[in-house]
Motif scaffolding. Structure first.
Motif, PDB file in Angstrom:
ATOM      1  N   CYS A 147      54.302  25.667  27.297  1.00  0.00           N
ATOM      2  CA  CYS A 147      54.174  26.093  28.626  1.00  0.00           C
ATOM      3  C   CYS A 147      53.735  27.410  28.800  1.00  0.00           C
ATOM      4  O   CYS A 147      52.871  27.630  29.591  1.00  0.00           O
ATOM      5  CB  CYS A 147      55.490  25.717  29.446  1.00  0.00           C
ATOM      6  SG  CYS A 147      56.010  23.797  29.342  1.00  0.00           S
ATOM      7  N   TYR A 170      53.000  21.606  31.626  1.00  0.00           N
ATOM      8  CA  TYR A 170      53.041  22.697  32.645  1.00  0.00           C
ATOM      9  C   TYR A 170      54.356  23.449  32.965  1.00  0.00           C
ATOM     10  O   TYR A 170      54.383  24.506  33.021  1.00  0.00           O
ATOM     11  CB  TYR A 170      52.474  21.758  33.826  1.00  0.00           C
ATOM     12  CG  TYR A 170      52.127  22.887  35.219  1.00  0.00           C
ATOM     13  CD1 TYR A 170      51.511  23.981  35.173  1.00  0.00           C
ATOM     14  CD2 TYR A 170      53.137  22.508  36.331  1.00  0.00           C
ATOM     15  CE1 TYR A 170      51.698  24.874  36.254  1.00  0.00           C
ATOM     16  CE2 TYR A 170      52.970  23.419  37.495  1.00  0.00           C
ATOM     17  CZ  TYR A 170      52.335  24.378  37.648  1.00  0.00           C
ATOM     18  OH  TYR A 170      52.151  25.205  38.704  1.00  0.00           O
ATOM     19  N   ARG A 171      55.076  22.574  33.205  1.00  0.00           N
ATOM     20  CA  ARG A 171      56.625  23.030  33.579  1.00  0.00           C
ATOM     21  C   ARG A 171      57.742  22.013  32.790  1.00  0.00           C
ATOM     22  O   ARG A 171      57.550  20.786  32.906  1.00  0.00           O
ATOM     23  CB  ARG A 171      56.696  23.013  34.978  1.00  0.00           C
ATOM     24  CG  ARG A 171      56.086  24.125  35.792  1.00  0.00           C
ATOM     25  CD  ARG A 171      56.637  25.699  35.308  1.00  0.00           C
ATOM     26  NE  ARG A 171      55.974  26.804  36.281  1.00  0.00           N
ATOM     27  CZ  ARG A 171      54.838  27.445  35.761  1.00  0.00           C
ATOM     28  NH1 ARG A 171      54.087  26.964  34.573  1.00  0.00           N
ATOM     29  NH2 ARG A 171      54.218  28.131  36.778  1.00  0.00           N
ATOM     30  N   ALA A 217      55.718  21.529  40.835  1.00  0.00           N
ATOM     31  CA  ALA A 217      56.681  20.678  39.711  1.00  0.00           C
ATOM     32  C   ALA A 217      57.826  20.227  40.058  1.00  0.00           C
ATOM     33  O   ALA A 217      57.949  19.084  39.623  1.00  0.00           O
ATOM     34  CB  ALA A 217      56.717  21.600  38.311  1.00  0.00           C
TER      35      ALA A 217
END
Length: 313
Positions: A147, A170-171, A217
């Motif tokens: 990430c 991404y997260r 997120a």
């Protein structure tokens, strides 16, 4: 002493400039610092000597830039202290996202020679309490690095449409029970949520990606966990403040959105009666927003409950 203090202040100013943007040319830094390019080169060497990875490149577009570790000062721990800190954070990674964030930062500056020792020692630490579903701390670190570094990840997934997956991570998101990865699924061309405890053979690839416009997120994962993964979704308007209802419902069970003095509750289940029962048990007046069949179900159950109460006195 005065000259030494001036040099220290200038080197710190140089470090600040290097942290402000990706690349500076030597003449640009010299002008900002009010010194010669030769002095800039000496100051760069001073930063390298205390552990900052200042890189230099020639030609068009070249200049000075900070490499990995640019956002942190050098590691001011000896080997034993560094190992103890990393092992403690690895042990805590299953209990909170703060531990994982700290471990990701430490990973930037942890010497390579210490990493195999950390991996070996972390296996000696266990927890006896319940809480979050256990996951491999090394897997969390691999995902956290990916990430951070914006590189693709491959893994096998043991749920739903099982098989090999290729994603842009991404997260990492921690819930009260589990770890989730929000990532862009390259084979399905969409954002997806993955439970980390169902992932195996996680590997970070060498291909970097340009970050896409991403949803929030925490909100996305919460909605996925609370409703999108179920066969049926339902929305209610509950006549109580959002703060009151959030205190009654686990975040993994429903999304609660404020609507003035009332709130909207979004949840899902395999059986709509199950969701309806839980909203009834909140003890507040409410209305069904959708689906339409749930409103009909409310009327049927109301008649059944009324009949169960028997004739009036």
């Amino acid at each position: 002493m005065e000259e030494e203090r001036g040099t220290t202040e200038r080197v710190l100013t140089l470090l600040g400039l290097l942290q402000q943007r990706p690349v500076w040319t030597g003449p640009e830094l010299a002008e900002r610092l009010g010194v010669t390019p030769r002095t800039v080169r000496r100051d760069v060497e001073r930063l390298r000597a205390i552990g900052y990875p200042v890189q230099a490149s020639q030609g068009t577009g070249g200049g000075y830039q900070l490499g990995p570790g640019q956002d942190m000062p050098p590691l001011l721990l000896d080997d034993e202290e560094a190992i103890a800190t990393a092992v403690s954070l690895l042990a805590g990674a299953g209990d909170g996202d703060a531990a994982l964030r700290a471990l990701t930062k430490l990973d930037r500056v942890l010497p390579t020679r210490l990493r195999h020792e950390v991996r070996a020692l972390s296996g000696s630490v266990v927890s006896f309490d319940g809480g979050r579903t256990p996951v491999d701390p090394e897997m969390l670190m691999t995902l956290a690095r990916a990430c951070r570094d914006e590189v693709e990840v491959g893994f096998s997934y043991l749920a739903g449409s099982s098989g090999q997956r290729r994603v842009e991570p991404y997260r990492l998101v921690a819930s009260d029970r589990r770890w989730y990865l929000l990532a862009y699924d390259l084979d399905r061309d969409d954002w997806r949520t993955f439970r980390v405890d169902r992932m195996n053979e996680v590997t970070a690839r060498s291909w970097r990606f340009r970050p896409r416009a991403a949803p929030d997120a925490a909100s996305y994962v919460q909605e996925s966990v609370a409703s999108r993964v179920y066969a049926h979704q339902a929305r209610f308007l509950v006549h109580a403040p959002a703060e009151t209802v959030r205190a009654q419902i686990p975040a993994s069970a429903a999304v609660v959105r404020a609507r003035g003095s009332r709130c909207e509750v979004v949840s899902g289940a395999a059986d709509l009666d199950f969701v309806l029962m839980h909203v009834v048990l909140l003890g507040h007046s409410f209305e069904v927003i959708e689906p339409a069949e749930l409103r009909k179900r409310c009327r049927v159950l109301a008649e059944r409950l009324s009949a169960a109460g028997g004739p009036g006195p």
